[in-house]
Each structure stands twice: as C-alpha cells, then as structure tokens.
Design a protein around this motif. Structure first.
Motif, mmCIF file in Angstrom:
data_model
loop_
_atom_site.group_PDB
_atom_site.id
_atom_site.type_symbol
_atom_site.label_atom_id
_atom_site.label_comp_id
_atom_site.label_asym_id
_atom_site.label_seq_id
_atom_site.Cartn_x
_atom_site.Cartn_y
_atom_site.Cartn_z
ATOM 1 N N ASN A 41 42.937 49.040 26.698
ATOM 2 C CA ASN A 41 42.393 47.690 26.831
ATOM 3 C C ASN A 41 43.464 46.698 27.295
ATOM 4 O OD1 ASN A 41 39.886 48.581 25.964
ATOM 5 N ND2 ASN A 41 40.287 48.096 23.817
ATOM 6 N N TYR A 42 44.665 46.879 26.783
ATOM 7 C CA TYR A 42 45.777 46.004 27.161
ATOM 8 C C TYR A 42 46.067 46.104 28.662
ATOM 9 C CZ TYR A 42 50.503 44.096 27.427
ATOM 10 O OH TYR A 42 51.603 43.368 27.776
ATOM 11 N N GLU A 44 44.086 47.152 31.054
ATOM 12 C CA GLU A 44 42.974 46.649 31.852
ATOM 13 C C GLU A 44 42.991 45.123 31.950
ATOM 14 O OE1 GLU A 44 39.461 48.262 30.052
ATOM 15 O OE2 GLU A 44 39.414 49.968 31.428
ATOM 16 N N LYS A 45 43.395 44.447 30.875
ATOM 17 C CA LYS A 45 43.287 42.982 30.827
ATOM 18 C C LYS A 45 44.567 42.235 31.209
ATOM 19 C CE LYS A 45 39.715 43.046 27.241
ATOM 20 N NZ LYS A 45 39.369 42.689 25.833
ATOM 21 N N HIS A 46 45.712 42.905 31.082
ATOM 22 C CA HIS A 46 46.959 42.162 31.239
ATOM 23 C C HIS A 46 47.926 42.717 32.287
ATOM 24 C CE1 HIS A 46 45.920 39.824 27.682
ATOM 25 N NE2 HIS A 46 45.689 40.951 27.037
ATOM 26 N N THR A 51 43.743 42.968 39.436
ATOM 27 C CA THR A 51 42.586 43.697 38.918
ATOM 28 C C THR A 51 41.467 42.751 38.526
ATOM 29 O OG1 THR A 51 43.503 43.679 36.678
ATOM 30 C CG2 THR A 51 44.056 45.565 38.056
ATOM 31 N N ASP A 52 40.239 43.278 38.536
ATOM 32 C CA ASP A 52 39.045 42.466 38.252
ATOM 33 C C ASP A 52 39.018 41.938 36.823
ATOM 34 O OD1 ASP A 52 38.213 42.923 40.826
ATOM 35 O OD2 ASP A 52 36.957 44.634 40.296
ATOM 36 N N LYS A 53 39.520 42.729 35.861
ATOM 37 C CA LYS A 53 39.411 42.365 34.450
ATOM 38 C C LYS A 53 40.595 41.561 33.932
ATOM 39 C CE LYS A 53 36.565 46.376 33.211
ATOM 40 N NZ LYS A 53 36.439 47.564 32.329
ATOM 41 N N PHE A 54 41.517 41.201 34.821
ATOM 42 C CA PHE A 54 42.751 40.522 34.388
ATOM 43 C C PHE A 54 42.460 39.163 33.756
ATOM 44 C CE2 PHE A 54 46.393 37.711 35.189
ATOM 45 C CZ PHE A 54 47.396 38.447 34.561
ATOM 46 N N ILE A 55 43.028 38.950 32.569
ATOM 47 C CA ILE A 55 42.924 37.647 31.920
ATOM 48 C C ILE A 55 44.309 37.093 31.547
ATOM 49 C CG2 ILE A 55 40.599 38.052 31.022
ATOM 50 C CD1 ILE A 55 41.817 38.680 28.322
ATOM 51 N N GLU A 58 50.513 38.372 32.219
ATOM 52 C CA GLU A 58 51.073 39.621 32.736
ATOM 53 C C GLU A 58 52.400 39.908 32.041
ATOM 54 O OE1 GLU A 58 52.407 41.663 36.978
ATOM 55 O OE2 GLU A 58 51.779 39.570 36.920
ATOM 56 N N LYS A 92 45.313 53.905 35.696
ATOM 57 C CA LYS A 92 45.118 52.470 35.896
ATOM 58 C C LYS A 92 46.431 51.798 36.308
ATOM 59 C CE LYS A 92 40.782 51.592 34.986
ATOM 60 N NZ LYS A 92 39.917 50.983 36.021
#
Length: 203
Positions: A41-42, A44-46, A51-55, A58, A92
């Motif tokens: 999960n980390y 995918e998001k960071h 990437t599409d799911k980046f929040i 970084e 990923k």
C-alpha cells in the motif's frame, strides 16, 4: 486473520512438538503478512508522482533504497504468501525505477534464478511474471530476454529438480515474451529476428 491467529496460538501450546512447531512457524508468517500488505500500500500511494494512486509524500532516495532491499529480501522468504506480496511490490517499484534508479535489479533476479533455491526461484519468477504484464519498452525488453530465456529453459528442462508449477511458470513467462515480440515485430521486424532464431528451436 483473527481466527487463524487464535487457532495457531492454541496449537502453539500443544504438547505435540510437531503441532507446536508448525503453529509457531505459522504465527511468524502471520506477523509478516500485514507488514507485506502495508509495504504494498505504501509503494502504491507514495512511491512516485507518476502513478495514478500517488497521494504523497514521495520518500527520499535513502528510504527508497531501504524499501527496495526489504522487498527483495522477501523473495527468499519461506512463506509463499510473503514471496508473492514482495514480488508485487518489486514489480510496482520496477515500473518506475528500473533501469535508471535500480540498475542491478535484473542481475539480482537472474542470480536468484541460478541459485537452485526453490523459494528464490519462485520469488524471482513471480516478479518477472508481474513485470511483463506492464508496459515494457523495446530497449528494456532487449536487456531482459537474452539473460532471462536461457535460465527459463534450464528450469523447464529440470524435471527432477523443479515442480510442475515452477516449470509451468517458466512457460508462461516465455509466452509473455513471445507476445511482446509479436507486438514489436509489427514496428521493428528487423530487430526481432536475432531473438527468435536462437531460442525457438530449443523451446
């Protein structure tokens, strides 16, 4: 998950040594699984703003290096679930970092294929299986296949050493390579023949 933990805690108190040791090993595996899921999960998001799911945020270079090492070590874990989760994380990361920021990844994977360890071979093949599912450039493909296909062929022919599942995965990855070759052939037919000629007779 809670039920599995309860059952294995109960078995860990058993007077039967075999039951107790099995339960203890299973509890260690259950401890690792949430960590592997959190790592997935980390990433995918960071991991990357591309990437599409980046929040965000970084991570810096040093943290990324640690995460890469942790994920790669997971490919050798005795638990197949940990190896699968680690392979997903690596694929990923590789879609963003390889080859520019993780140049030795391919060498590391090939080294594990050559290791003879069923766990390491399974882990590396899971990475490669995921890797070919994503977009791959012609340059990346030309880097991977000359090193990879001979090792896959050895695994396929080692009937007494590797399980039918591992050998079947070697065929699946080879099939993915062929499908990519077919797509590339439409645009660059002259570049594909050097790959096909030496490998097709053997396969």
């Amino acid at each position: 998950m809670d039920q599995a933990v309860y059952e294995n805690l109960s078995h860990a108190l058993s007077s039967n040594q075999s039951v107790r040791l099995t339960a203890e090993a299973r509890l260690k595996e259950l401890e690792k699984l949430p960590a592997a899921i959190n790592l997935k999960n980390y990433v995918e998001k960071h991991w990357s703003p591309l990437t599409d799911k980046f929040i965000g945020p970084e991570p810096d270079f040093e943290i990324k290096a640690v995460v890469r090492e942790l994920a790669f070590n997971g490919l050798s874990d005795p638990s197949s679930k940990i190896r699968v989760a680690s392979a997903y994380v690596i694929s990923k990361i590789a879609s963003n970092d390889w080859p520019d920021h993780w140049p030795d990844l391919l060498d590391l994977l090939i080294s594990q294929l050559k290791s003879g360890s069923p766990d390491q071979i399974h882990g590396s093949m899971r990475v490669l299986n995921e890797f070919f599912k994503h977009d791959i450039t012609e340059q990346q493909f030309s880097q991977v296949t000359p090193l990879l296909l001979p090792e896959l062929s050895k695994i396929l022919q080692s009937e007494g050493i590797h399980s039918y599942r591992t050998r079947g995965r070697a065929i699946a990855i080879f099939k993915q390579c062929i499908e990519i070759l077919v797509m590339l052939k439409e645009e660059h037919p002259e570049a594909i023949e050097p790959f096909l000629k030496p490998m097709l007779p053997e396969w």
